[in-house]
Design a protein around this motif. Structure first.
Motif, short mmCIF file in Angstrom:
data_model
loop_
_atom_site.label_atom_id
_atom_site.label_comp_id
_atom_site.label_asym_id
_atom_site.label_seq_id
_atom_site.Cartn_x
_atom_site.Cartn_y
_atom_site.Cartn_z
N ILE A 1 0.84 -1.21 0.00
CA ILE A 1 0.00 0.00 0.00
C ILE A 1 0.87 1.26 0.00
N CYS A 2 1.96 1.25 0.75
CA CYS A 2 2.85 2.42 0.75
C CYS A 2 3.43 2.67 -0.63
N LEU A 3 3.83 1.60 -1.33
CA LEU A 3 4.37 1.77 -2.67
C LEU A 3 3.31 2.30 -3.63
N ALA A 4 2.09 1.75 -3.54
CA ALA A 4 1.02 2.18 -4.45
C ALA A 4 0.66 3.64 -4.22
N ILE A 5 0.44 4.01 -2.94
CA ILE A 5 0.09 5.40 -2.63
C ILE A 5 1.24 6.34 -2.95
N GLY A 6 2.45 5.94 -2.59
CA GLY A 6 3.62 6.79 -2.84
C GLY A 6 3.82 7.06 -4.31
N LEU A 7 3.71 6.01 -5.14
CA LEU A 7 3.90 6.19 -6.58
C LEU A 7 2.79 7.04 -7.18
N THR B 1 6.50 8.69 -1.02
CA THR B 1 6.17 9.66 -2.06
C THR B 1 7.37 10.55 -2.37
N ALA B 2 8.04 11.00 -1.32
CA ALA B 2 9.22 11.86 -1.52
C ALA B 2 10.31 11.11 -2.29
N LEU B 3 10.50 9.82 -1.98
CA LEU B 3 11.51 9.03 -2.70
C LEU B 3 11.15 8.93 -4.19
N PHE B 4 9.88 8.60 -4.48
CA PHE B 4 9.47 8.47 -5.87
C PHE B 4 9.53 9.80 -6.61
N LEU B 5 9.16 10.89 -5.93
CA LEU B 5 9.19 12.20 -6.58
C LEU B 5 10.62 12.58 -6.94
N ALA B 6 11.56 12.30 -6.03
CA ALA B 6 12.97 12.58 -6.34
C ALA B 6 13.43 11.74 -7.53
N GLY B 7 12.97 10.47 -7.57
CA GLY B 7 13.33 9.62 -8.71
C GLY B 7 12.74 10.12 -10.01
N LEU B 8 11.49 10.58 -9.98
CA LEU B 8 10.85 11.10 -11.19
C LEU B 8 11.57 12.35 -11.70
N ARG B 9 11.97 13.21 -10.77
CA ARG B 9 12.64 14.45 -11.18
C ARG B 9 14.05 14.17 -11.71
N LEU C 1 0.61 9.37 -22.82
CA LEU C 1 1.18 9.59 -21.49
C LEU C 1 1.19 8.32 -20.63
N PRO C 2 0.05 7.53 -20.60
CA PRO C 2 0.12 6.27 -19.83
C PRO C 2 1.19 5.33 -20.35
N ARG C 3 1.36 5.26 -21.69
CA ARG C 3 2.39 4.38 -22.28
C ARG C 3 3.79 4.85 -21.88
N VAL C 4 3.99 6.17 -21.84
CA VAL C 4 5.29 6.71 -21.42
C VAL C 4 5.59 6.31 -19.99
N TYR C 5 4.55 6.40 -19.11
CA TYR C 5 4.78 6.05 -17.70
C TYR C 5 5.05 4.56 -17.54
N PHE C 6 4.24 3.71 -18.18
CA PHE C 6 4.38 2.27 -17.96
C PHE C 6 5.60 1.68 -18.68
N SER C 7 6.01 2.28 -19.79
CA SER C 7 7.12 1.70 -20.58
C SER C 7 8.46 2.35 -20.29
N ILE C 8 8.46 3.61 -19.83
CA ILE C 8 9.74 4.31 -19.66
C ILE C 8 9.97 4.75 -18.22
N ILE C 9 8.99 5.51 -17.69
CA ILE C 9 9.24 6.17 -16.40
C ILE C 9 9.27 5.16 -15.25
N ILE C 10 8.21 4.34 -15.12
CA ILE C 10 8.16 3.41 -13.98
C ILE C 10 9.30 2.40 -14.02
N PRO C 11 9.66 1.80 -15.19
CA PRO C 11 10.85 0.93 -15.19
C PRO C 11 12.13 1.66 -14.78
N SER C 12 12.22 2.96 -15.08
CA SER C 12 13.41 3.72 -14.69
C SER C 12 13.49 3.93 -13.18
N LEU C 13 12.36 3.74 -12.50
CA LEU C 13 12.34 3.93 -11.04
C LEU C 13 12.69 2.66 -10.29
#
Length: 309
Positions: free
Chosen positions: A95-101, A186-194, A211-223
């Motif tokens: 739940i922390c990971l889901a809410i944080g992301l 959330t702070a950890l993920f935000l720093a990773g996104l930036r 935008l969803p494809r960018v998040y699921f194929s590029i951004i989230i794997p980069s995290l």
């Protein structure tokens, strides 16, 4: 000018002064190093030794082998604590990971109130676990909190008695713990996104990716490194959880919210079975070490790859 420079002063210093300058910083670290060696690793070794003795009310040096571990594994209350830890740990981390992301992705959209929202989601992190437990104890108390307020508004059939329900009490611990830690994640993920290179995202958008494809194929794997760090931190926090449970439920009703840390404290300090409590503490320490092992392996691999390349 040259004579007043640090290099010129070092060259002009006597050999005794040069040795002193080289060794003095190392000597200054000796007290803290000795304190860490004694009060961290020394007490860890002592705890492991106590788990191999038949210590009861006071510590003894009577070697008993693995007897305390056998007794521990035969106690139903120990397995109740382990099962509670599994339920609590899995839900807490997931739940922390889901809410944080989710919150980090929302905040990464450059919204105007980001500063205010960042303060709000980081605020629970400033509170101690004891305060968090007391606050949620009031909120979830059927005669004082949420249930009482809703019933006083006219919904007399509303019921939310998880805090006093032995089958649901462990989930109240999950709720309070998630509220405490999700802002940090959330702070950890935000720093990773930036930290993601925006040119890659722009290139994908130019190629027509949604935008969803960018998040699921590029951004989230980069995290992936952020996921890795967050999971290890949350797992170690879950295993060590003690303050929050004591403040929120006190381990009850009955033994329904006991965790291994509660077991260790009760048997080691309240029931005069130091050997049994030390065995529980040793197993907890081993679990934390196993949780940290992937991070250590990844760090060693990164250093080895860095030297290779």
């Amino acid at each position: 000018m040259a004579e007043s420079s640090p290099r010129a002063a070092q060259a002009a210093a006597t050999p005794w002064r040069r040795r002193l300058d080289r060794w003095l910083p190392k000597f200054s670290l000796v007290p803290s190093g000795l304190a860490s060696l004694i009060f961290i690793y020394g007490f860890i070794a002592w705890t492991i030794w106590l788990s191999l003795t038949n210590s009861s009310l006071l510590p003894t040096n009577n070697f008993a082998g693995l007897r305390e571990y056998k007794v521990l594994f035969q106690l139903d209350i120990w397995w109740v604590s382990v099962i509670n830890l599994a339920i609590f740990g899995i839900l807490y981390v997931a739940i922390c990971l889901a809410i944080g992301l989710f919150l980090a992705i929302m905040l990464d959209q450059k919204i105007r109130a980001e500063g205010w929202l960042r303060t709000i989601y980081l605020y629970p992190l400033a509170l101690s676990l004891i305060v968090t437990g007391v606050v949620w104890k009031w909120l979830l108390n059927p005669s004082l909190g949420l249930e009482h307020v809703v019933q006083s508004l006219g919904w007399t059939g509303f019921s939310f008695d998880w805090l006093v329900n032995p089958n649901m009490a462990i989930y109240t611990v999950v709720i309070a713990a998630v509220w405490q830690a999700s802002g940090f994640v959330t702070a950890l993920f935000l720093a990773g996104l930036r930290g993601i290179d925006s040119s890659i995202i722009k290139a994908a958008q130019i190629d027509g990716a949604s935008l969803p494809r960018v998040y699921f194929s590029i951004i989230i794997p980069s995290l992936r490194p952020v996921f890795f760090s967050a999971i290890i931190l949350l797992v170690s926090l879950a295993i060590k959880s003690f303050d929050l449970v004591i403040a929120l439920t006190g381990g009850g009703p009955g033994y329904s919210t006991w965790l291994p840390a509660i077991f260790m404290y009760n048997f080691g300090f309240n029931r005069g079975q130091i050997g049994l409590g030390a065995a529980a503490a040793t197993l907890m320490m081993a679990a934390v070490a196993l949780a940290m092992l992937p991070m250590l392996i990844a760090e060693l691999k990164e250093r080895r790859d860095g030297r290779t390349h």
